[in-house]
Write a protein that holds these residues in place. Sequence first.
Motif, PDB file in Angstrom:
ATOM      1  N   LYS A  81       0.830  -1.207   0.000  1.00 37.71           N
ATOM      2  CA  LYS A  81       0.000   0.000   0.000  1.00 37.71           C
ATOM      3  C   LYS A  81       0.865   1.259   0.000  1.00 37.71           C
ATOM      4  N   SER A  82       1.999   1.206   0.673  1.00 34.42           N
ATOM      5  CA  SER A  82       2.868   2.378   0.739  1.00 34.42           C
ATOM      6  C   SER A  82       3.542   2.688  -0.602  1.00 34.42           C
ATOM      7  N   VAL A 101       1.970   2.780  -3.473  1.00 36.96           N
ATOM      8  CA  VAL A 101       0.989   3.360  -4.393  1.00 36.96           C
ATOM      9  C   VAL A 101       0.741   4.808  -4.000  1.00 36.96           C
ATOM     10  N   ILE A 138      -1.233   8.485  -4.052  1.00 37.23           N
ATOM     11  CA  ILE A 138      -2.641   8.889  -4.063  1.00 37.23           C
ATOM     12  C   ILE A 138      -3.012   9.337  -5.474  1.00 37.23           C
ATOM     13  N   GLU A 191      -3.490   5.118 -10.616  1.00 38.76           N
ATOM     14  CA  GLU A 191      -4.209   3.922 -11.061  1.00 38.76           C
ATOM     15  C   GLU A 191      -3.191   2.816 -11.286  1.00 38.76           C
ATOM     16  N   PHE A 200      -7.186  -5.025  -1.780  1.00 40.06           N
ATOM     17  CA  PHE A 200      -7.451  -3.711  -2.363  1.00 40.06           C
ATOM     18  C   PHE A 200      -8.949  -3.483  -2.532  1.00 40.06           C
ATOM     19  N   ASP A 205     -10.448  -2.560   0.851  1.00 35.50           N
ATOM     20  CA  ASP A 205      -9.868  -1.403   1.524  1.00 35.50           C
ATOM     21  C   ASP A 205     -10.585  -0.132   1.077  1.00 35.50           C
ATOM     22  N   ASP A 237      -9.441   2.794   1.138  1.00 38.22           N
ATOM     23  CA  ASP A 237      -8.497   3.726   0.516  1.00 38.22           C
ATOM     24  C   ASP A 237      -8.389   3.525  -0.989  1.00 38.22           C
ATOM     25  N   PHE A 238      -8.942   2.430  -1.497  1.00 42.28           N
ATOM     26  CA  PHE A 238      -8.872   2.122  -2.921  1.00 42.28           C
ATOM     27  C   PHE A 238     -10.268   2.012  -3.506  1.00 42.28           C
ATOM     28  N   ARG A 294      -7.606   2.517  -8.031  1.00 43.43           N
ATOM     29  CA  ARG A 294      -7.115   3.889  -7.825  1.00 43.43           C
ATOM     30  C   ARG A 294      -7.110   4.149  -6.323  1.00 43.43           C
ATOM     31  N   ARG A 295      -5.983   4.653  -5.837  1.00 46.09           N
ATOM     32  CA  ARG A 295      -5.906   5.009  -4.414  1.00 46.09           C
ATOM     33  C   ARG A 295      -6.504   6.382  -4.235  1.00 46.09           C
ATOM     34  N   LYS A 307      -7.126   7.820  -0.912  1.00 46.51           N
ATOM     35  CA  LYS A 307      -6.608   8.509   0.275  1.00 46.51           C
ATOM     36  C   LYS A 307      -5.460   7.761   0.881  1.00 46.51           C
TER      37      LYS A 307
END
Length: 76
Positions: free
Chosen positions: A16-17, A19, A21, A24, A52, A55, A57-58, A73-74, A76
């Motif tokens: 996650k780190s 990717v 914000i 895509e 993902f 989550d 955030d995605f 797409r992330r 946040k």
Amino acid sequence: MISLRRSKPTSYEAAKSLVLIEEEITAKTVIDRMVTLGRKEIPTNRSLAAKFKNDSDFVVVRPNGSQGPTIFRRIK
């Protein structure tokens, strides 16, 4: 006394780190980045995509139909 040392991030937290914000990306691309950076513990493509999807955030940009990878797409 409990020491407050920082533990190693889980494989999902490490993925996650990587990717940014508003970026895509597919799960396979994240795994390739982890391999390039020398991460030894790498989640499978399927398990990473499942995390993902769950989550907040995605967001799923294009769900996996009969062909092609799922794009995330992330936010946040």
